[in-house]
Design a protein around this motif. Sequence first.
Motif, PDB file in Angstrom:
ATOM      1  N   ILE A 160      -7.718 -41.264 -14.543  1.00 32.51           N
ATOM      2  CA  ILE A 160      -8.774 -40.996 -13.576  1.00 32.51           C
ATOM      3  C   ILE A 160     -10.043 -41.617 -14.140  1.00 32.51           C
ATOM      4  O   ILE A 160     -10.345 -41.456 -15.321  1.00 32.51           O
ATOM      5  N   LYS A 161     -10.784 -42.334 -13.315  1.00 35.76           N
ATOM      6  CA  LYS A 161     -12.016 -42.960 -13.786  1.00 35.76           C
ATOM      7  C   LYS A 161     -13.001 -41.874 -14.203  1.00 35.76           C
ATOM      8  O   LYS A 161     -13.343 -40.992 -13.420  1.00 35.76           O
ATOM      9  N   PRO A 162     -13.480 -41.910 -15.446  1.00 29.42           N
ATOM     10  CA  PRO A 162     -14.389 -40.854 -15.920  1.00 29.42           C
ATOM     11  C   PRO A 162     -15.802 -41.011 -15.372  1.00 29.42           C
ATOM     12  O   PRO A 162     -16.249 -42.121 -15.076  1.00 29.42           O
ATOM     13  N   ASP A 163     -16.497 -39.891 -15.257  1.00 29.31           N
ATOM     14  CA  ASP A 163     -17.910 -39.894 -14.911  1.00 29.31           C
ATOM     15  C   ASP A 163     -18.783 -39.877 -16.151  1.00 29.31           C
ATOM     16  O   ASP A 163     -19.950 -40.264 -16.100  1.00 29.31           O
ATOM     17  N   VAL A 164     -18.230 -39.421 -17.265  1.00 30.90           N
ATOM     18  CA  VAL A 164     -18.948 -39.416 -18.533  1.00 30.90           C
ATOM     19  C   VAL A 164     -17.932 -39.556 -19.660  1.00 30.90           C
ATOM     20  O   VAL A 164     -16.807 -39.064 -19.550  1.00 30.90           O
ATOM     21  N   ILE A 165     -18.302 -40.266 -20.708  1.00 24.54           N
ATOM     22  CA  ILE A 165     -17.427 -40.472 -21.868  1.00 24.54           C
ATOM     23  C   ILE A 165     -18.161 -40.019 -23.125  1.00 24.54           C
ATOM     24  O   ILE A 165     -19.331 -40.371 -23.331  1.00 24.54           O
ATOM     25  N   ILE A 166     -17.484 -39.236 -23.951  1.00 29.90           N
ATOM     26  CA  ILE A 166     -18.048 -38.747 -25.203  1.00 29.90           C
ATOM     27  C   ILE A 166     -17.474 -39.563 -26.366  1.00 29.90           C
ATOM     28  O   ILE A 166     -16.255 -39.741 -26.464  1.00 29.90           O
ATOM     29  N   ASP A 167     -18.337 -40.039 -27.237  1.00 33.89           N
ATOM     30  CA  ASP A 167     -17.920 -40.779 -28.425  1.00 33.89           C
ATOM     31  C   ASP A 167     -17.263 -39.812 -29.411  1.00 33.89           C
ATOM     32  O   ASP A 167     -17.901 -38.878 -29.900  1.00 33.89           O
ATOM     33  N   ILE A 168     -15.962 -40.006 -29.686  1.00 42.43           N
ATOM     34  CA  ILE A 168     -15.258 -39.149 -30.643  1.00 42.43           C
ATOM     35  C   ILE A 168     -14.705 -39.969 -31.810  1.00 42.43           C
ATOM     36  O   ILE A 168     -13.707 -39.591 -32.423  1.00 42.43           O
ATOM     37  N   SER A 169     -15.377 -41.062 -32.141  1.00 41.07           N
ATOM     38  CA  SER A 169     -14.879 -41.948 -33.193  1.00 41.07           C
ATOM     39  C   SER A 169     -14.684 -41.204 -34.508  1.00 41.07           C
ATOM     40  O   SER A 169     -13.672 -41.381 -35.196  1.00 41.07           O
ATOM     41  N   LYS A 170     -15.650 -40.367 -34.894  1.00 36.53           N
ATOM     42  CA  LYS A 170     -15.561 -39.648 -36.160  1.00 36.53           C
ATOM     43  C   LYS A 170     -14.549 -38.507 -36.110  1.00 36.53           C
ATOM     44  O   LYS A 170     -14.072 -38.049 -37.143  1.00 36.53           O
ATOM     45  N   GLU A 171     -14.232 -38.049 -34.899  1.00 35.07           N
ATOM     46  CA  GLU A 171     -13.371 -36.876 -34.743  1.00 35.07           C
ATOM     47  C   GLU A 171     -11.919 -37.216 -34.436  1.00 35.07           C
ATOM     48  O   GLU A 171     -11.073 -36.329 -34.353  1.00 35.07           O
ATOM     49  N   MET A 172     -11.598 -38.502 -34.275  1.00 32.27           N
ATOM     50  CA  MET A 172     -10.277 -38.883 -33.780  1.00 32.27           C
ATOM     51  C   MET A 172      -9.145 -38.438 -34.698  1.00 32.27           C
ATOM     52  O   MET A 172      -8.106 -37.946 -34.227  1.00 32.27           O
ATOM     53  N   ASN A 173      -9.306 -38.563 -35.990  1.00 32.71           N
ATOM     54  CA  ASN A 173      -8.233 -38.178 -36.903  1.00 32.71           C
ATOM     55  C   ASN A 173      -7.927 -36.689 -36.812  1.00 32.71           C
ATOM     56  O   ASN A 173      -6.754 -36.282 -36.785  1.00 32.71           O
ATOM     57  N   GLU A 174      -8.981 -35.874 -36.773  1.00 30.99           N
ATOM     58  CA  GLU A 174      -8.760 -34.425 -36.666  1.00 30.99           C
ATOM     59  C   GLU A 174      -8.214 -34.049 -35.289  1.00 30.99           C
ATOM     60  O   GLU A 174      -7.456 -33.088 -35.163  1.00 30.99           O
ATOM     61  N   LYS A 175      -8.587 -34.789 -34.264  1.00 29.78           N
ATOM     62  CA  LYS A 175      -8.006 -34.558 -32.946  1.00 29.78           C
ATOM     63  C   LYS A 175      -6.487 -34.732 -33.015  1.00 29.78           C
ATOM     64  O   LYS A 175      -5.727 -33.889 -32.510  1.00 29.78           O
ATOM     65  N   LEU A 176      -6.044 -35.800 -33.660  1.00 32.46           N
ATOM     66  CA  LEU A 176      -4.614 -36.045 -33.780  1.00 32.46           C
ATOM     67  C   LEU A 176      -3.937 -34.962 -34.617  1.00 32.46           C
ATOM     68  O   LEU A 176      -2.805 -34.552 -34.324  1.00 32.46           O
ATOM     69  N   ASN A 177      -4.616 -34.465 -35.636  1.00 36.27           N
ATOM     70  CA  ASN A 177      -4.059 -33.368 -36.427  1.00 36.27           C
ATOM     71  C   ASN A 177      -3.888 -32.110 -35.580  1.00 36.27           C
ATOM     72  O   ASN A 177      -2.892 -31.392 -35.715  1.00 36.27           O
ATOM     73  N   ALA A 178      -4.852 -31.851 -34.718  1.00 34.05           N
ATOM     74  CA  ALA A 178      -4.763 -30.676 -33.845  1.00 34.05           C
ATOM     75  C   ALA A 178      -3.614 -30.823 -32.854  1.00 34.05           C
ATOM     76  O   ALA A 178      -2.887 -29.860 -32.568  1.00 34.05           O
ATOM     77  N   ILE A 179      -3.415 -32.023 -32.335  1.00 31.23           N
ATOM     78  CA  ILE A 179      -2.300 -32.269 -31.414  1.00 31.23           C
ATOM     79  C   ILE A 179      -0.969 -32.091 -32.142  1.00 31.23           C
ATOM     80  O   ILE A 179      -0.050 -31.430 -31.646  1.00 31.23           O
ATOM     81  N   ARG A 180      -0.878 -32.653 -33.332  1.00 30.26           N
ATOM     82  CA  ARG A 180       0.373 -32.587 -34.091  1.00 30.26           C
ATOM     83  C   ARG A 180       0.696 -31.179 -34.573  1.00 30.26           C
ATOM     84  O   ARG A 180       1.822 -30.918 -35.012  1.00 30.26           O
ATOM     85  N   ALA A 181      -0.264 -30.278 -34.508  1.00 28.63           N
ATOM     86  CA  ALA A 181       0.012 -28.878 -34.857  1.00 28.63           C
ATOM     87  C   ALA A 181       1.075 -28.293 -33.922  1.00 28.63           C
ATOM     88  O   ALA A 181       1.795 -27.362 -34.296  1.00 28.63           O
TER      89      ALA A 181
END
Length: 238
Positions: A157-178
């Motif tokens: 879906i085309k976003p209306d706003v995008i948040i920069d998560i460059s610094k958080e991407m690794n921890e995001k993946l860790n949370a998913i892999r939990a």
Amino acid sequence: MKLDILVLAVHPDDAELGCSGTILKHIALGKKVGIVDFTRGELGTRGTAQTRDEESRAATEILGLHARENLEFRDGFFKNDEQHQLEIIKMVRKYQPEIVLTNALYDRHPDHGRACELANDALFLSGLRKIETHVDGASQEAWRPRLVLQYIQDMYIKPDVIIDISKEMNEKLNAIRAFKTQFNSADNSEPQTYISTPAFLEAVIARAREFGKSIGAEYGEGFTSKKLLGVDNLFNLL
């Protein structure tokens, strides 16, 4: 406890997939963030409600959430009706968030769009003082968040706003892999599913790269809004 951001998610792991980078970013900024899951994901092909509970607790610790609750609605069979709306209203009034993030407007999984409609209706009704709710015998005050956004899930879906998560991407993946039963097939003899293949997580990473590229960042998370967004200073858009 008053929260700055409340995430409403129909399944445990929806918030991790859809907006955990944004959660991590704002907790690092000193904001209080919590999640209310609607169901225990008991209809998932892999794992059980009990293992999903354990995985949810692990992801909660990784994210550093200030609160997480599960309403235990019936996975796949919850409805957008008064009974379900009132349970969400109680959570919104309990935590009084300024911002709410909800499931996608529509998606491959029918629960996602239905949960979005349920959440949006409940969020509006939560601001009506003549709807009375009580928690632990105490009357709750009416509350409506100032901003409601929908995170983007499987379907583009085309976003209306995008948040920069460059610094958080690794921890995001860790949370998913939990959520090991859902996204890791190496040590699991249960049937392979759409989301358990390595390709699925690769697609999550690719989507984050795509959104990040759009704003000159390495990774991003996209959100939609049902209303127009505005700022009082053009420099806030830089």
